[in-house]
Design a protein around this motif. Structure first.
Motif, PDB file in Angstrom:
ATOM      1  N   GLY A  52       6.733  -4.139  -0.570  1.00  0.00           N
ATOM      2  CA  GLY A  52       6.295  -4.119   0.812  1.00  0.00           C
ATOM      3  C   GLY A  52       4.812  -3.925   1.012  1.00  0.00           C
ATOM      4  N   ASP A  53       4.479  -3.138   2.044  1.00  0.00           N
ATOM      5  CA  ASP A  53       3.109  -3.047   2.539  1.00  0.00           C
ATOM      6  C   ASP A  53       2.512  -1.666   2.330  1.00  0.00           C
ATOM      7  OD1 ASP A  53       4.443  -1.507   4.453  1.00  0.00           O
ATOM      8  OD2 ASP A  53       4.569  -3.163   5.872  1.00  0.00           O
ATOM      9  N   SER A  54       1.506  -1.339   3.131  1.00  0.00           N
ATOM     10  CA  SER A  54       0.745  -0.101   2.940  1.00  0.00           C
ATOM     11  C   SER A  54       1.525   1.157   3.277  1.00  0.00           C
ATOM     12  CB  SER A  54      -0.539  -0.135   3.778  1.00  0.00           C
ATOM     13  OG  SER A  54      -0.240  -0.356   5.144  1.00  0.00           O
ATOM     14  N   LEU A  55       2.673   1.035   3.942  1.00  0.00           N
ATOM     15  CA  LEU A  55       3.485   2.219   4.201  1.00  0.00           C
ATOM     16  C   LEU A  55       4.083   2.776   2.916  1.00  0.00           C
ATOM     17  CD1 LEU A  55       5.418   1.309   7.482  1.00  0.00           C
ATOM     18  CD2 LEU A  55       3.217   2.452   7.220  1.00  0.00           C
ATOM     19  N   VAL A  56       4.156   1.941   1.875  1.00  0.00           N
ATOM     20  CA  VAL A  56       4.768   2.378   0.618  1.00  0.00           C
ATOM     21  C   VAL A  56       3.921   2.067  -0.617  1.00  0.00           C
ATOM     22  CG1 VAL A  56       7.162   2.363   1.454  1.00  0.00           C
ATOM     23  CG2 VAL A  56       6.134   0.237   0.612  1.00  0.00           C
ATOM     24  N   ASP A  57       2.764   1.440  -0.441  1.00  0.00           N
ATOM     25  CA  ASP A  57       1.875   1.131  -1.573  1.00  0.00           C
ATOM     26  C   ASP A  57       1.437   2.434  -2.247  1.00  0.00           C
ATOM     27  OD1 ASP A  57      -0.026   0.235  -3.359  1.00  0.00           O
ATOM     28  OD2 ASP A  57      -1.239  -0.840  -1.881  1.00  0.00           O
ATOM     29  N   ALA A  58       1.644   2.517  -3.556  1.00  0.00           N
ATOM     30  CA  ALA A  58       1.280   3.725  -4.308  1.00  0.00           C
ATOM     31  C   ALA A  58       0.067   3.489  -5.206  1.00  0.00           C
ATOM     32  CB  ALA A  58       2.457   4.203  -5.144  1.00  0.00           C
ATOM     33  N   GLY A  59      -0.703   2.428  -4.926  1.00  0.00           N
ATOM     34  CA  GLY A  59      -1.929   2.231  -5.682  1.00  0.00           C
ATOM     35  C   GLY A  59      -2.161   0.847  -6.229  1.00  0.00           C
ATOM     36  N   ASN A  60      -1.298  -0.095  -5.959  1.00  0.00           N
ATOM     37  CA  ASN A  60      -1.518  -1.448  -6.480  1.00  0.00           C
ATOM     38  C   ASN A  60      -2.818  -2.060  -5.979  1.00  0.00           C
ATOM     39  OD1 ASN A  60       0.747  -2.162  -8.228  1.00  0.00           O
ATOM     40  ND2 ASN A  60       2.021  -1.914  -6.419  1.00  0.00           N
ATOM     41  N   ASN A  61      -3.149  -1.818  -4.713  1.00  0.00           N
ATOM     42  CA  ASN A  61      -4.358  -2.419  -4.160  1.00  0.00           C
ATOM     43  C   ASN A  61      -5.634  -1.877  -4.797  1.00  0.00           C
ATOM     44  OD1 ASN A  61      -2.653  -3.832  -2.463  1.00  0.00           O
ATOM     45  ND2 ASN A  61      -3.967  -3.566  -0.671  1.00  0.00           N
ATOM     46  N   ASP A  62      -5.552  -0.730  -5.465  1.00  0.00           N
ATOM     47  CA  ASP A  62      -6.720  -0.207  -6.184  1.00  0.00           C
ATOM     48  C   ASP A  62      -7.148  -1.144  -7.307  1.00  0.00           C
ATOM     49  OD1 ASP A  62      -6.865   2.013  -4.601  1.00  0.00           O
ATOM     50  OD2 ASP A  62      -5.909   3.368  -6.025  1.00  0.00           O
ATOM     51  N   PHE A  63      -6.222  -1.994  -7.744  1.00  0.00           N
ATOM     52  CA  PHE A  63      -6.503  -2.901  -8.860  1.00  0.00           C
ATOM     53  C   PHE A  63      -6.833  -4.311  -8.390  1.00  0.00           C
ATOM     54  CE2 PHE A  63      -3.905   0.528 -10.444  1.00  0.00           C
ATOM     55  CZ  PHE A  63      -4.475   0.841 -11.671  1.00  0.00           C
ATOM     56  N   LEU A  64      -6.843  -4.536  -7.079  1.00  0.00           N
ATOM     57  CA  LEU A  64      -7.122  -5.854  -6.538  1.00  0.00           C
ATOM     58  C   LEU A  64      -8.575  -5.973  -6.102  1.00  0.00           C
ATOM     59  CD1 LEU A  64      -3.931  -6.392  -4.323  1.00  0.00           C
ATOM     60  CD2 LEU A  64      -4.291  -7.052  -6.722  1.00  0.00           C
ATOM     61  N   SER A  65      -9.080  -7.176  -6.151  1.00  0.00           N
ATOM     62  CA  SER A  65     -10.454  -7.430  -5.720  1.00  0.00           C
ATOM     63  C   SER A  65     -10.513  -7.572  -4.207  1.00  0.00           C
ATOM     64  CB  SER A  65     -10.982  -8.711  -6.377  1.00  0.00           C
ATOM     65  OG  SER A  65     -10.938  -8.611  -7.789  1.00  0.00           O
ATOM     66  N   PRO A  66     -11.679  -7.294  -3.595  1.00  0.00           N
ATOM     67  CA  PRO A  66     -11.840  -7.532  -2.160  1.00  0.00           C
ATOM     68  C   PRO A  66     -11.536  -8.993  -1.858  1.00  0.00           C
ATOM     69  CG  PRO A  66     -13.685  -6.282  -3.038  1.00  0.00           C
ATOM     70  CD  PRO A  66     -12.892  -6.749  -4.213  1.00  0.00           C
ATOM     71  N   PRO A  67     -11.024  -9.285  -0.679  1.00  0.00           N
ATOM     72  CA  PRO A  67     -10.946  -8.436   0.512  1.00  0.00           C
ATOM     73  C   PRO A  67      -9.660  -7.646   0.648  1.00  0.00           C
ATOM     74  CG  PRO A  67     -10.357 -10.662   1.101  1.00  0.00           C
ATOM     75  CD  PRO A  67     -10.692 -10.699  -0.370  1.00  0.00           C
ATOM     76  N   ALA A  68      -8.856  -7.520  -0.382  1.00  0.00           N
ATOM     77  CA  ALA A  68      -7.642  -6.703  -0.284  1.00  0.00           C
ATOM     78  C   ALA A  68      -8.033  -5.283   0.127  1.00  0.00           C
ATOM     79  CB  ALA A  68      -6.915  -6.682  -1.625  1.00  0.00           C
ATOM     80  N   PRO A  69      -7.365  -4.704   1.119  1.00  0.00           N
ATOM     81  CA  PRO A  69      -7.736  -3.367   1.581  1.00  0.00           C
ATOM     82  C   PRO A  69      -7.453  -2.306   0.535  1.00  0.00           C
ATOM     83  CG  PRO A  69      -5.661  -4.058   2.563  1.00  0.00           C
ATOM     84  CD  PRO A  69      -6.195  -5.255   1.828  1.00  0.00           C
ATOM     85  N   ARG A  70      -8.327  -1.307   0.485  1.00  0.00           N
ATOM     86  CA  ARG A  70      -8.136  -0.181  -0.430  1.00  0.00           C
ATOM     87  C   ARG A  70      -8.078   1.125   0.347  1.00  0.00           C
ATOM     88  NH1 ARG A  70     -11.471  -0.894  -6.109  1.00  0.00           N
ATOM     89  NH2 ARG A  70     -10.666  -2.971  -6.651  1.00  0.00           N
ATOM     90  N   ALA A  71      -7.282   2.039  -0.148  1.00  0.00           N
ATOM     91  CA  ALA A  71      -7.142   3.347   0.489  1.00  0.00           C
ATOM     92  C   ALA A  71      -8.220   4.279  -0.050  1.00  0.00           C
ATOM     93  CB  ALA A  71      -5.753   3.916   0.234  1.00  0.00           C
ATOM     94  N   ARG A  72      -9.404   4.161   0.490  1.00  0.00           N
ATOM     95  CA  ARG A  72     -10.522   4.985   0.031  1.00  0.00           C
ATOM     96  C   ARG A  72     -10.464   6.358   0.685  1.00  0.00           C
ATOM     97  NH1 ARG A  72     -13.736   1.512  -2.703  1.00  0.00           N
ATOM     98  NH2 ARG A  72     -13.671  -0.708  -2.132  1.00  0.00           N
ATOM     99  N   PRO A  73     -11.065   7.378   0.049  1.00  0.00           N
ATOM    100  CA  PRO A  73     -11.107   8.707   0.675  1.00  0.00           C
ATOM    101  C   PRO A  73     -11.713   8.620   2.073  1.00  0.00           C
ATOM    102  CG  PRO A  73     -11.865   8.795  -1.599  1.00  0.00           C
ATOM    103  CD  PRO A  73     -11.732   7.334  -1.250  1.00  0.00           C
TER     104      PRO A  73
END
Length: 296
Positions: free
Chosen positions: A44-65
């Motif tokens: 699914g999406d960002s409600l359950v993402d546990a870090g996959n987007n940390d490994f993707l290149s922009p423009p994929a959104p990242r959960a930054r501090p």
């Protein structure tokens, strides 16, 4: 089982689908903890993402501090979650006796975690922030179709590894819990077949329909962000951050707080047909032994 939930001040809706192929369970014991399912697989999406987007290149959104500000140090080294602490996948997993969500699939690089995955234990999280049901939804995210393909590749690897045996592996997968959270992001991409001139009125009517879902909130305000209701500017170090995060329903413009997710998961497990249908998760997985926090 489909559980509708209001997503955030932006008034998007997401559909969270929780399903298992069988109502029977393994009820296995690992690390001294009795777990009603051997593994959990998350899509699914960002409600359950546990870090996959940390490994993707922009423009994929990242959960930054400050995303992840309330996570324990055990998982904080790679935040990955679009909220202040644990997300829906984490809390569902905790209710089943796991520490938190199975690892993000793109982070499974250590021999031990890979071994657990190949044995059909613990599971994996394929979710990607920004993705949706439609292939065109998400900008650089892992689409839902691609996530399912990754799971198919995972199963093929499990079979090749032969660590569980084909029949045992099929049984483990049949007893596992599959969690899918998708739909909210598709609002930006879905073609309703309406003339653009009618789109504002359609959206306004939709908002009027869904506003009742959040009428019980004291104030429609996000914890982290900027602008009106803290929902016009994305959460970052440059925006305001509330101190009493357990008192907020919304973390930012589109995500809930950990406290809100804990309430939602409580409804998933123990709610009536209004919250979870045709059955809740406690009925779907009848041997759940985790006792939900009395602080709810």
């Amino acid at each position: 089982m489909t559980v509708p939930t209001a997503a955030a001040p932006a008034l998007l809706l997401a559909a969270v689908v929780l399903c298992s192929s069988s109502s029977a369970t393994c009820d296995e014991v690992r690390d001294g903890v009795r777990r009603p399912v051997p593994a959990m697989y998350v899509f699914g999406d960002s409600l359950v993402d546990a870090g996959n987007n940390d490994f993707l290149s922009p423009p994929a959104p990242r959960a930054r501090p400050p995303n992840g500000v309330d996570l324990p140090s055990l998982v904080r080294h790679r935040t990955g979650r679009f909220t202040n602490g644990f997300n829906l996948a984490d809390i569902i997993a905790q209710q089943l006796g796991f520490e938190f969500s199975p690892p993000a699939y793109l982070s499974v690089t250590t021999p031990l975690s890979d071994l657990d995955l190949l044995r059909g234990r613990v599971g994996a999280n394929y979710a990607s922030g920004g993705s949706g049901i439609l292939d065109i939804t998400g900008n650089g995210s892992i689409t839902l179709r691609e996530q399912v393909q990754l799971f198919a590749e995972t199963k093929a690897r499990m079979i090749r590894a032969g660590l569980a045996g084909r029949e045992s592996l099929d049984y483990l997968l049949a007893q596992s819990l599959f969690v899918i959270s998708a739909g909210g992001n598709d609002f930006d991409a879905f073609d309703y077949g309406l003339p653009m001139s009618e789109a504002p009125a359609f959206i306004a009517a939709m908002v009027d329909t869904y506003i009742n879902h959040i009428n019980d909130c004291a104030a429609e305000v996000a914890c982290c962000g900027g602008g009106k209701f803290n929902g016009e500017v994305g959460c970052s170090f440059a925006t305001s951050l509330c101190a009493d995060r357990d008192e907020y329903l919304f973390w930012d413009a589109v995500h809930g707080t950990e406290a809100a997710y804990r309430r939602a998961v409580h409804a998933f497990f123990y709610g009536t047909a209004r919250d979870a249908e045709p059955v809740n998760l406690a009925q779907l997985v009848p041997t759940v032994v985790a006792v939900y926090s009395s602080s709810i």
